[in-house]
Design a protein around this motif. Structure first.
Motif, short mmCIF file in Angstrom:
data_model
loop_
_atom_site.label_atom_id
_atom_site.label_comp_id
_atom_site.label_asym_id
_atom_site.label_seq_id
_atom_site.Cartn_x
_atom_site.Cartn_y
_atom_site.Cartn_z
N ASP A 183 -5.66 -8.51 0.76
CA ASP A 183 -4.29 -8.85 1.12
C ASP A 183 -3.25 -8.23 0.20
O ASP A 183 -2.05 -8.25 0.50
N ARG A 184 -3.67 -7.68 -0.93
CA ARG A 184 -2.74 -6.97 -1.81
C ARG A 184 -2.44 -5.57 -1.29
O ARG A 184 -1.51 -4.91 -1.74
N ILE A 185 -3.28 -5.10 -0.36
CA ILE A 185 -3.13 -3.75 0.16
C ILE A 185 -2.61 -3.75 1.59
O ILE A 185 -1.82 -2.90 1.98
N ALA A 186 -3.03 -4.74 2.40
CA ALA A 186 -2.65 -4.78 3.81
C ALA A 186 -1.14 -4.92 3.97
O ALA A 186 -0.49 -5.71 3.31
N THR A 187 -0.59 -4.14 4.88
CA THR A 187 0.84 -4.18 5.20
C THR A 187 1.02 -3.68 6.62
O THR A 187 0.06 -3.24 7.26
N ASP A 188 2.24 -3.74 7.14
CA ASP A 188 2.48 -3.23 8.49
C ASP A 188 3.59 -2.20 8.46
O ASP A 188 4.17 -1.92 7.42
N GLY A 189 3.88 -1.64 9.64
CA GLY A 189 4.97 -0.68 9.76
C GLY A 189 4.62 0.69 9.19
O GLY A 189 3.45 1.00 8.92
N ILE B 288 -1.60 1.19 15.99
CA ILE B 288 -2.22 1.55 14.72
C ILE B 288 -1.65 0.73 13.57
O ILE B 288 -2.38 0.24 12.71
N TRP B 289 -0.33 0.56 13.53
CA TRP B 289 0.26 -0.07 12.34
C TRP B 289 0.75 -1.50 12.57
O TRP B 289 1.01 -2.22 11.61
N GLY C 182 4.85 1.85 6.34
CA GLY C 182 4.19 1.81 5.05
C GLY C 182 2.68 1.86 5.16
O GLY C 182 2.00 2.35 4.25
N LEU C 183 2.13 1.35 6.27
CA LEU C 183 0.68 1.35 6.43
C LEU C 183 0.15 2.76 6.65
O LEU C 183 -0.83 3.16 6.02
N VAL C 184 0.77 3.53 7.53
CA VAL C 184 0.22 4.84 7.88
C VAL C 184 0.77 5.98 7.03
O VAL C 184 0.20 7.07 7.02
N PHE C 185 1.88 5.75 6.31
CA PHE C 185 2.44 6.82 5.49
C PHE C 185 2.36 6.56 3.99
O PHE C 185 2.67 7.45 3.20
N GLY D 160 -7.76 -1.77 14.61
CA GLY D 160 -7.89 -2.79 13.58
C GLY D 160 -9.15 -2.60 12.75
O GLY D 160 -9.13 -2.71 11.51
N PHE D 161 -10.27 -2.30 13.41
CA PHE D 161 -11.51 -2.04 12.69
C PHE D 161 -11.40 -0.79 11.82
O PHE D 161 -11.88 -0.78 10.68
N VAL D 162 -10.77 0.25 12.34
CA VAL D 162 -10.62 1.49 11.58
C VAL D 162 -9.75 1.27 10.35
O VAL D 162 -10.11 1.66 9.22
N ILE D 163 -8.61 0.64 10.54
CA ILE D 163 -7.66 0.44 9.44
C ILE D 163 -8.24 -0.48 8.36
O ILE D 163 -8.21 -0.17 7.16
#
Length: 554
Positions: free
Chosen positions: A337-343, A48-49, A345-348, A318-321
């Protein structure tokens, strides 16, 4: 007769005798249960992340080419290999690797150590998910407003501010830092225990215990729900997100190929590492789970199913996120790209804010966090099972007269893991969490994976593996698998190892750099998990006469 044939015959005879002695070892009630458990273990929060962000950063749709190639050359063959080891020997990783390659018997113990340590901190994410789940039932979602007692005055904005370079934080980030974590300034300031997280951690361990306390008999029933339910949520979210403005732009940002990325060696290393980590190779879990199979179970079919579902889930996520992130970008008039992140931080941080702006957020938000909880529980079941299987294989005959019931053994493992997890739910626990994750999931696992592949593919040998598979499935593995085991898998894992060494960077959480003593603690944690490999080699050489090669082929 060749030494290879003699060793394999000895192993076959040993395992046959062992199976005769262990007729009481439980097995999965149905083959489907094994498939669901292994799918649940492979498909985790990383799908997911991690995968969506890695995909868009590494060439978008072009990244799928190296990713799918690595699935074929590394993922499926190694998963098939671990299934074969577990099912044939009917042993957990420690005893299975001891029989297969005595010289590298420490590999098995290292997998148990890593799985145990991983289970003590990975579950912290589940306690966060449970906390968010409870919070999502509020009339007003608490991470959407700056009008709360935990907000740092003058540093909160109700708009989304990812990567804007100002001192302001979004309300969602403030909730994560100052309400959920009550984060301190450094690892040197652990502060007190976050009692609400303590309660969530305890509740998650209670859930896990009652799902695994009967062994494969109880876990096999639970996964019918926990492994299947997340797909209903992912598909429902995708259908909902596809109807929102900006969703198309978000998805295009995710899949648009950047072909020149294919010439970047690091992208291929990322693809191999993603496949390796997402399938759970070298954690010992797949070996342990397969040890409860019927001897003739079709593990080739199972390896293909698990690998395909795992890859499909990563792409679906990937499509959902990114459809949701596209909608968020549209709402706030920001580039994706100002919003996309990983880890985490993405889901919380990011996605809770995405959900809060959607129509019907009162329904989607709790469903999303319940889905995360299910995904994490499946992985945690398997990690705990590695430790339980090892104890039963090694000490079962001596322990059972004292503990009377196997359920108490599972309880003891859960209690110990719970105690080890407490430092992570202190106010400075996020720094402990990041330290553990960096030195176990990044450093230790790569070294362990390399030695596991070498032990099985080169020391034990492809001809012996082929004999094992033929005994179970009635036919030897084809040329594709034999080439992958002999050549491609060892070279790819070696490439990941070298890249990890060359690209190594000290642990860091956001902009915080750890003190030297914390780095030392991290390396100690890493060494605790892999030191068993050299110790096993030394012990085997001292205990047996002959050269290094003779000892390795004993």
């Amino acid at each position: 007769r060749s030494s290879e044939g003699h060793k394999c015959d000895c192993l076959i005879q040993h395992c046959s005798d062992l199976r005769a002695q262990k007729r009481g070892r439980p097995t999965w009630s149905r083959d489907l249960e094994f498939i669901l458990v292994t799918v649940g273990y492979a498909v985790g929060l990383g799908n997911i992340w991690r995968f969506p962000y890695l995909c868009y950063r590494s060439g978008g749709g072009a990244f799928l080419i190296p990713y799918l190639i690595m699935v074929l050359l590394c993922g499926i063959p190694l998963l098939f290999l671990e299934f074969a080891i577990g099912q044939y020997t009917r042993l957990g990783p420690v005893h299975a690797f001891t029989k297969i390659c005595p010289l590298l018997k420490g590999v098995g113990l290292a997998t148990v150590c890593i799985s145990f340590l991983f289970s003590t901190y990975y579950i912290i994410i589940l306690s966060w998910a449970l906390y968010y789940l409870f919070s999502s039932f509020s009339a007003v979602l608490p991470w959407t407003s700056c009008n709360n007692t935990w907000i740092v005055t003058g540093k909160c904005s109700s708009g989304f501010l990812a990567g804007n370079g100002t001192h302001l934080q979004s309300a969602s980030q403030q909730f994560f830092d100052h309400r959920l974590l009550e984060k301190t300034n450094s690892i040197e300031e652990l502060g007190g225990i976050r009692w609400e997280l303590f309660g969530c951690l305890f509740a998650v361990w209670v859930i896990i215990y009652f799902c695994i306390f009967k062994g494969v008999k109880s876990t096999g029933k639970v996964v019918y729900f926990t492994a299947v339910f997340p797909y209903f949520i992912l598909i429902a979210l995708l259908i909902n997100n596809a109807q929102l403005p900006g969703a198309k732009e978000g998805v295009l940002y995710f899949v648009t190929p950047v072909w020149n990325k294919l010439f970047d060696v690091q992208v291929w290393v990322y693809a191999a590492a993603q496949v390796f980590n997402s399938l759970g190779i070298s954690f010992g879990s797949m070996v342990s789970l397969a040890s409860y199979n019927r001897f003739s179970n079709n593990i080739l079919r199972d390896a293909l199913i698990v690998s395909v579902i795992n890859s499909f889930t990563s792409i679906l996520a990937g499509f959902v996120i990114f459809s949701g992130i596209g909608y968020m970008a549209y709402t706030h008039n920001l580039p994706v790209d100002r919003i996309a992140t990983d880890g985490p931080g993405l889901v919380f941080v990011v996605y809770p804010e995405v959900l809060s702006t959607m129509p019907g957020y009162q329904i989607w938000t709790p469903l999303f966090f319940f889905m995360l909880l299910c995904l994490g529980l499946d992985s945690e079941f398997s990690n705990v099972e590695v430790a339980v299987t090892f104890i039963k294989d090694q000490y079962g005959a001596r322990l059972l007269p004292y503990i009377k019931r196997e359920e108490l053994l599972a309880l003891a493992v859960c209690v110990v893991c719970f105690i080890f997890g407490i430092p992570h739910i202190t106010k400075g626990g996020i720094y402990v969490f990041q330290l553990m994750d960096h030195y176990l999931a990044v450093v230790s696992l790569v070294f362990l994976a390399f030695f596991e592949v070498v032990a099985v593919c080169w020391f034990f040998g492809v001809p012996r593996i082929s004999v094992m598979v033929k005994r179970m499935l009635g036919k030897a593995p084809n040329l594709y698998f034999r080439l992958c085991w002999l050549l491609f898998c060892p070279l790819l894992v070696f490439g990941i190892l070298i890249s990890s060494i060359v690209k190594y960077t000290p642990v860091q959480y956001e902009k915080y750099k750890y003190p030297w003593w914390a780095e030392c603690v991290g390396w100690i944690i890493s060494l605790v998990s892999i030191v068993w490999i050299p110790l096993g080699i030394i012990q085997e050489i001292i205990s047996n006469k002959g050269s290094l090669i003779q000892v390795s082929l004993r």
